[in-house]
Write a protein that holds these residues in place. Structure first.
Motif, PDB file in Angstrom:
ATOM      1  N   GLN A  47      -1.597 -16.047  -2.553  1.00  0.00           N
ATOM      2  CA  GLN A  47      -0.869 -17.015  -1.739  1.00  0.00           C
ATOM      3  C   GLN A  47      -1.331 -16.952  -0.268  1.00  0.00           C
ATOM      4  O   GLN A  47      -1.481 -17.983   0.393  1.00  0.00           O
ATOM      5  CB  GLN A  47       0.615 -16.687  -1.813  1.00  0.00           C
ATOM      6  CG  GLN A  47       1.475 -17.917  -1.864  1.00  0.00           C
ATOM      7  CD  GLN A  47       2.874 -17.572  -2.319  1.00  0.00           C
ATOM      8  OE1 GLN A  47       3.289 -16.400  -2.360  1.00  0.00           O
ATOM      9  NE2 GLN A  47       3.631 -18.596  -2.668  1.00  0.00           N
ATOM     10  N   THR A  89       1.706 -25.224   6.184  1.00  0.00           N
ATOM     11  CA  THR A  89       1.472 -23.783   6.328  1.00  0.00           C
ATOM     12  C   THR A  89       2.447 -23.189   7.349  1.00  0.00           C
ATOM     13  O   THR A  89       2.861 -23.875   8.291  1.00  0.00           O
ATOM     14  CB  THR A  89       0.042 -23.492   6.818  1.00  0.00           C
ATOM     15  OG1 THR A  89      -0.117 -24.071   8.120  1.00  0.00           O
ATOM     16  CG2 THR A  89      -0.995 -24.080   5.871  1.00  0.00           C
ATOM     17  N   SER A 143      -2.187 -14.872   8.558  1.00  0.00           N
ATOM     18  CA  SER A 143      -1.397 -15.362   7.443  1.00  0.00           C
ATOM     19  C   SER A 143      -0.954 -14.126   6.678  1.00  0.00           C
ATOM     20  O   SER A 143      -1.757 -13.223   6.458  1.00  0.00           O
ATOM     21  CB  SER A 143      -2.276 -16.259   6.574  1.00  0.00           C
ATOM     22  OG  SER A 143      -1.531 -16.719   5.488  1.00  0.00           O
ATOM     23  N   GLU A 179      -3.046 -19.989   1.743  1.00  0.00           N
ATOM     24  CA  GLU A 179      -2.523 -20.527   3.001  1.00  0.00           C
ATOM     25  C   GLU A 179      -3.611 -20.545   4.080  1.00  0.00           C
ATOM     26  O   GLU A 179      -3.782 -21.534   4.796  1.00  0.00           O
ATOM     27  CB  GLU A 179      -1.332 -19.701   3.491  1.00  0.00           C
ATOM     28  CG  GLU A 179      -0.748 -20.235   4.788  1.00  0.00           C
ATOM     29  CD  GLU A 179       0.514 -19.507   5.227  1.00  0.00           C
ATOM     30  OE1 GLU A 179       1.603 -20.086   5.130  1.00  0.00           O
ATOM     31  OE2 GLU A 179       0.398 -18.326   5.655  1.00  0.00           O
TER      32      GLU A 179
END
Lengths: 465, 409
Positions: free
Chosen positions: A279, A236, A272, A283
């Motif tokens: 997406q 990540t 994030s 993550e």
């Protein structure tokens, strides 16, 4: 005579631009961590020509020149070490956004946040986000090569520079770019020791469309550091990954009353971001799982407002420590991430016998830690503080780290520089300094290890990241 | 003062919150700079007269207190310093006379009414007036409302839910008598008896914040007498500056025999929006009629409500609760409008620049109506929006509520 040179300068530029009274000059001797000496005069330039005149007046007077933005720096960079001229850029605030080129052209005194705010009107953003972004200036950010939470994913101030306008020690104006010899790069992080940055052309980027924020608390520092390592090893790249320990949590909670978990030993804040919501979600899920596996208690921010409050909390950590003790010695070490759990624990153990409250927080995503020794100058022994600070710096170096991740060296960490760089590198620093500022008048006694005090410290190991 | 000075870690987070730093862009006219100046004067490193120009420029708005992560009680610091330094200062004779006159006329509704009426006639002559008087004249409304003495008691409508005391204020009794009238109507309509205690006077904030400590002490003691002796549901203020002043009483008489009494009084003091907001939170506020047409209301945070008393949410929620009102946030809403007690008179240039800035910010959101909770802001904003050719009305939050109760909004 300095007095007559600066008197003349005042007559040339106008009384409002040149300050000579002690009450006025006194206000220009500190930054956010240190008090320096009272300058002989202060210039508040409005144009680059004013800066040229100021530098020439200081040259004629034979005294040092120290550049200064909002003086929110944390290394003593803007606090004069010797009596001289301070050039305060707070009135050089012209800012142009060039949406076609995705650039901002900002004079040195433009406040950091103002760049992002202006860019937003054109669907762009300027990512570097030091905690003091509402106060700090672009010139100061460049001088110290400031970072911020977003630098884990997006890079530090220097990564956004396309070109600089610089006034050199002789008062000549230069336009530096990143081509050929990267002279603009040389100026970034040089703390005004090689020239005065008067204007910067900065790269802007489109902001990520989606952002999610989470907070996680841990019962121990070790668990927290391990959680970070696991999340990053899993691939990540959070936009922000920030850490604060129990004392920090308490200090900001006293200030903002957000309901942070006071009993936790450590807190992580994570953003994030990305353009694809799926997406971003994926993550953050990976991060969440890693944190839970390490024993973390995870909670997502309910909405943008709560996320904003959490980030305000993070930005307030450093000054809120004043609630615990009136003074502090702050460090800005950056270590390889793999060494984080060990470094955090070693520093903790190191501090215990000294009895000072020691707090740690920082941009843990890129291994940038801010151990802060809190003390009361009226009661505590400064020698002890300095000794502990020195030993913390040595921990970083021993683990293959560096002294400054984002605050700069200034005068605060200058004493440790001799151990941090090898003799050849230090000699190269001085060769550059002597070439660009042979008279040594640009922000003396900052950044560079003192001549002749090189490499007497312990062996420096180099660990892989 | 030493503990307050030591609490400052000089981080500079206060700089963007400071109106004078925004205008002047120099360190000594910022909160951090002023703290260092005060420290140097107290430690004997700097002459008082060198520091005072910068300290005098402080509005006392306390925007920096909100911004400060270290919890520096800047308000206490500057007030304490002014109280300590004023007796040692040499002021020019005319300035001294104006100050004395101001601090005597402002707190007295009788004298202020007489002065305002006189000033109203002199208003057309303003350009000819000496610089010393001009700023005061420019702030006066074109028409001074008829003077209306308040009765000592107003009965509640319907079942009695409590008994509150009202601080009637000074200048606002003359400049905006409707503030008190609307306050009383809204309170009585909600079942509260309203007492206007006889013998009350100026809250003392103006004197205290200009360093006239003896005068302030006399005024504080007078009010402790007037409001003491009975336990009210609340002591209501509808002027942000006065409410903040009353809440400051324990600090003013710290260590004196009146301290406990001051604490008891301060504990009862609530701004009208705080009090009504509390009723709203508990679902106890009687409903109003909605606005007859959708209204865009720009809410202006008075510094002494938002920064000094931490009251931001309640007035906004009260306005939204009326129905048909959209509350607009003013850009840079944390910045002082420049009125700040006697500042308008003593620092007319900076006050005017801040007033112009505030008017521009408020009008940029294109409101139908401007709401605020302080007479000083009210006068300043009305004067500067008018100057920009705007006809948008400026009203006290409680006046808007009052209109809604009467179905006239």
């Amino acid at each position: 005579m300095p007095a007559s040179e600066f008197g003349q300068l005042q007559r040339r530029l106008g009384a409002g631009k040149v300050l000579l009274r002690p009450s006025e000059c006194s206000s220009y001797r500190y930054d956010a961590i240190q008090f320096g000496v009272r300058p002989l005069a202060v210039v508040l330039p409005e144009t680059v020509e004013d800066v040229v005149q100021a530098v020439r007046a200081a040259q004629a007077a034979g005294v040092p020149v120290v550049g200064r933005g909002a003086a929110s720096g944390l290394s003593g960079g803007a606090a004069p070490a010797q009596p001289g001229l301070v050039v305060s850029f707070t009135r050089m605030t012209a800012l142009r956004i060039l949406p076609q080129q995705r650039e901002a052209v900002a004079q040195a005194g433009v406040v950091t946040l103002a760049v992002s705010e202006a860019a937003r009107l054109h669907g762009l953003t300027y990512p570097p986000d030091p905690a003091s972004l509402r106060t700090s200036t672009i010139g100061g950010n460049l001088g110290e090569n400031a970072g911020g939470p977003l630098c884990f994913k997006y890079g530090v101030t220097g990564d956004y520079v396309r070109a600089l306008q610089v006034v050199d020690a002789d008062g000549e104006i230069h336009h530096l770019t990143r081509d050929a010899y990267d002279l603009a790069g040389l100026m970034i992080g040089s703390e005004g020791t090689l020239g005065l940055i008067t204007e910067a052309t900065l790269r802007l980027v489109p902001p990520a469309r989606h952002t999610l924020t989470l907070q996680a608390s841990f019962g121990s520092l070790e668990a927290c550091a391990a959680a970070v390592s696991t999340a990053i090893s899993a691939g990540t790249v959070p936009a922000k990954l920030e850490f604060m320990d129990a004392a920090c949590i308490g200090a900001v909670e006293d200030y903002l009353h957000l309901g942070l978990p006071r009993h936790a030993a450590a807190l992580l804040l994570v953003d994030s971001d990305g353009d694809d919501p799926a997406q971003v979600e994926a993550e953050l899920k990976v991060v969440e799982e890693a944190f839970r596996a390490a024993g973390g208690e995870v909670r997502r921010a309910r909405d943008a407002q709560e996320a904003a409050a959490l980030w305000q909390a993070r930005r307030s950590v450093s000054p809120a420590l004043g609630r615990i003790r009136p003074a502090r010695m702050n460090e800005d070490i950056a270590v390889p991430r793999s060494r984080l759990p060990q470094v955090v624990a070693e520093i903790q153990a190191l501090a215990e016998p000294y009895g000072f409250p020691l707090v740690q927080f920082g941009h843990i995503g890129d291994g940038n830690l801010h151990p802060n020794i809190l003390f009361d100058p009226r009661r505590d022994d400064p020698e002890q503080v300095h000794e502990l600070a020195h030993r913390i710096a040595q921990v970083a170096l021993r683990h293959g780290g560096v002294l400054s991740g984002e605050h700069g060296i200034g005068s605060m960490k200058r004493a440790f520089m001799a151990e941090a760089v090898d003799t050849q590198t230090a000699a190269a620093y001085w060769a550059i300094k002597d070439t660009l500022d042979p008279a040594g008048r640009l922000n003396p006694e900052k950044l560079l290890p003192p001549r002749g005090a090189l490499a007497t410290g312990p062996e420096v190991a180099h660990a892989g990241a | 003062m030493a503990h307050a000075i030591d609490a400052c870690v000089h981080c500079g987070f206060c700089l963007p919150a400071c109106p004078t730093y925004a205008l002047l862009g120099d360190e000594m006219d910022s909160p951090r700079g002023r703290i260092v100046l005060m420290k140097e004067v107290l430690e004997g490193e700097l002459a008082l007269e060198d520091a005072v120009p910068h300290l005098d420029r402080c509005l006392g708005c306390q925007g920096c207190v909100t911004a400060c992560p270290s919890g520096v009680p800047y308000g206490e610091l500057i007030t304490g310093f002014r109280g300590w330094s004023e007796p040692q200062r040499q002021r020019p004779l005319l300035q001294k006379a104006r100050r004395t006159a101001l601090l005597r006329v402002l707190p007295s509704p009788q004298l202020f009414y007489a002065a305002a009426t006189l000033g109203q006639h002199a208003k057309p002559l303003s350009p000819l007036m000496p610089a010393l008087l001009k700023p005061a004249l420019d702030l006066l409304p074109r028409r001074v409302p008829r003077r209306n003495r308040l009765q000592p008691f107003f009965p509640a409508e319907g079942p009695i839910r409590g008994r509150v005391a009202l601080l009637a204020g000074c200048a606002q009794q003359t400049l905006a008598p409707n503030f008190n009238e609307a306050t009383i109507r809204v309170l009585t309509r909600n079942g509260f008896e309203v007492v206007v205690p006889a013998g009350q006077g100026c809250c003392g904030a103006a004197a205290l914040h200009t360093g006239e400590r003896d005068l302030a002490l006399r005024q504080v003691k007078q009010n402790l007498q007037a409001f003491g002796g009975e336990n009210y549901t609340a002591i209501i203020s509808n002027a942000a500056g006065c409410g903040a002043g009353l809440k400051e009483y324990p600090v003013v008489v710290r260590g004196q025999p009146e301290e406990a009494q001051a604490q008891a009084l301060a504990a009862q003091v609530q701004d009208i929006s705080e009090f009504l907001g509390g009723l709203l939170d508990r679902g106890e506020l009687r409903p109003t009629l909605p606005a007859s047409q959708p209204l865009r209301v720009a809410y202006h945070d008075a510094c002494h409500l938002a920064h000094a008393q931490g009251i931001r949410r309640e007035p906004r929620e009260l306005l939204r609760w009326i129905g048909g009102i959209e509350v607009l946030e003013v850009p840079r809403g944390d910045l002082c409008c420049g009125s700040a007690g006697t500042y308008n008179i003593e620092q007319p240039e900076l006050a005017a620049q801040l007033g112009q800035l505030k008017a521009a910010h408020i009008l940029s959101v294109q409101p139908d109506l401007i709401a605020s909770g302080n007479i000083g802001c009210h006068t300043q904003i009305a004067s500067h929006t008018r100057e920009r050719g705007s006809a948008v009305r400026v009203m006290h939050t409680v006046e808007i509520l009052d209109l809604a109760y009467r179905g006239e909004l």
